[in-house]
Scaffold this motif. Structure first.
Motif, mmCIF file in Angstrom:
data_model
loop_
_atom_site.group_PDB
_atom_site.id
_atom_site.type_symbol
_atom_site.label_atom_id
_atom_site.label_comp_id
_atom_site.label_asym_id
_atom_site.label_seq_id
_atom_site.Cartn_x
_atom_site.Cartn_y
_atom_site.Cartn_z
ATOM 1 N N ALA A 189 0.881 -1.171 0.000
ATOM 2 C CA ALA A 189 0.000 0.000 0.000
ATOM 3 C C ALA A 189 0.916 1.217 0.000
ATOM 4 C CB ALA A 189 -0.914 0.006 1.219
ATOM 5 N N ILE A 190 1.029 1.858 -1.154
ATOM 6 C CA ILE A 190 1.952 2.983 -1.314
ATOM 7 C C ILE A 190 1.157 4.278 -1.350
ATOM 8 C CG2 ILE A 190 3.666 4.043 -2.817
ATOM 9 C CD1 ILE A 190 4.393 1.238 -3.787
ATOM 10 N N LYS A 191 1.627 5.240 -0.556
ATOM 11 C CA LYS A 191 1.040 6.582 -0.578
ATOM 12 C C LYS A 191 2.165 7.570 -0.850
ATOM 13 C CE LYS A 191 -2.953 5.877 2.321
ATOM 14 N NZ LYS A 191 -3.833 6.474 3.300
ATOM 15 N N ILE A 192 1.884 8.497 -1.757
ATOM 16 C CA ILE A 192 2.851 9.534 -2.093
ATOM 17 C C ILE A 192 2.193 10.880 -1.792
ATOM 18 C CG2 ILE A 192 4.240 10.566 -3.912
ATOM 19 C CD1 ILE A 192 4.186 7.800 -5.289
ATOM 20 N N PHE A 193 2.861 11.652 -0.957
ATOM 21 C CA PHE A 193 2.342 12.956 -0.567
ATOM 22 C C PHE A 193 3.178 14.048 -1.220
ATOM 23 C CE2 PHE A 193 1.367 9.966 2.804
ATOM 24 C CZ PHE A 193 -0.001 10.142 2.928
ATOM 25 N N HIS A 194 2.498 15.082 -1.651
ATOM 26 C CA HIS A 194 3.152 16.203 -2.318
ATOM 27 C C HIS A 194 2.943 17.445 -1.454
ATOM 28 C CE1 HIS A 194 3.431 19.444 -5.398
ATOM 29 N NE2 HIS A 194 4.489 18.727 -5.732
ATOM 30 N N ARG A 195 4.029 18.174 -1.233
ATOM 31 C CA ARG A 195 3.948 19.409 -0.452
ATOM 32 C C ARG A 195 4.417 20.557 -1.330
ATOM 33 N NH1 ARG A 195 7.869 19.940 4.583
ATOM 34 N NH2 ARG A 195 9.346 20.163 2.884
ATOM 35 N N LYS A 196 3.609 21.582 -1.425
ATOM 36 C CA LYS A 196 3.966 22.768 -2.195
ATOM 37 C C LYS A 196 3.849 23.970 -1.279
ATOM 38 C CE LYS A 196 3.345 24.990 -6.579
ATOM 39 N NZ LYS A 196 2.762 24.909 -7.907
ATOM 40 N N CYS A 197 4.943 24.689 -1.128
ATOM 41 C CA CYS A 197 4.988 25.815 -0.196
ATOM 42 C C CYS A 197 5.152 27.138 -0.946
ATOM 43 C CB CYS A 197 6.149 25.655 0.783
ATOM 44 S SG CYS A 197 6.063 24.180 1.786
ATOM 45 N N GLU A 198 4.327 28.118 -0.600
ATOM 46 C CA GLU A 198 4.499 29.473 -1.126
ATOM 47 C C GLU A 198 5.485 30.228 -0.240
ATOM 48 O OE1 GLU A 198 0.729 31.380 -1.770
ATOM 49 O OE2 GLU A 198 -0.050 29.615 -2.785
ATOM 50 N N THR A 199 5.343 30.038 1.088
ATOM 51 C CA THR A 199 6.297 30.569 2.057
ATOM 52 C C THR A 199 6.604 29.430 3.028
ATOM 53 O OG1 THR A 199 4.594 31.339 3.582
ATOM 54 C CG2 THR A 199 5.329 32.906 1.893
#
Length: 188
Positions: free
Chosen positions: A128-138
């Protein structure tokens, strides 16, 4: 009522006297061995305990453990994500989790991968693979989302492919054909 009070006093009074003499059985530290191995040996000789290794393994010191290096899915997963820093690797719990990873070009975006092992068998539903993406403006303003697309499918495919190779290598290494007498040939 008076008889009950007298009875209670007669029952409680000996406990006070016993506790006043200052001696508790086994409380003399001079008679207890300092070395833990000696204490265990002494307690076993006196019948005050038992050893699990003798109860289940026949008393020998070695055991037959299935370590992570013998699990093809675990090895393949580690090899596949070896470029990412690991935050958690718990073999007994069946989970691998990376730390946030970003390439040098874009520090505002990062991914994190979590792999749960649902089975030790090499099959597509064992992971069971989960990939999380984080995008930061600051620094304090980040958006998190779970990715379900192409990367997850490619990662699953790569892990299963490597795990199949590792499984085949282990199988070939442990294979011993039968000789003409119907018994297995000895390993050499």
């Amino acid at each position: 009522m008076k008889k009950i009070k007298i009875l209670l006093i007669l029952l409680i009074f000996p406990m006070f006297l016993y506790s006043c003499n200052g001696k508790l059985p086994g409380a003399d530290a001079r008679k207890i061995p300092y070395d833990p191995k000696e204490r265990v040996k002494r307690n076993l000789e006196q019948g005050k305990g038992f050893r699990l290794d003798e109860s289940f393994g026949g008393g020998n010191k070695s055991g037959n453990f299935e370590f992570a290096s013998s699990n093809p899915l675990w090895r393949a997963s580690l090899d596949t994500i070896d470029f990412m820093p690991l935050a958690l690797a718990n073999y007994s719990g069946g989970i691998l989790s990376t730390d946030w990873y970003s390439e040098d070009q874009n520090q505002n975006e990062a991914i994190k991968i979590t792999i749960r092992f649902l089975s030790n068998e090499v099959r597509s539903d064992a992971l069971a693979i989960k990939i999380f993406h984080r995008k930061c403006e600051t620094v304090n303003n980040c958006a998190l989302s779970e990715q379900k697309g192409k990367l997850k499918a490619e990662l699953t495919k790569e892990i299963l492919k490597k795990a199949a190779v590792y499984s085949k290598e282990t199988e070939d290494k442990n294979f011993r054909p039968y000789n003409s007498g119907g018994t297995r040939d000895s390993k050499s």
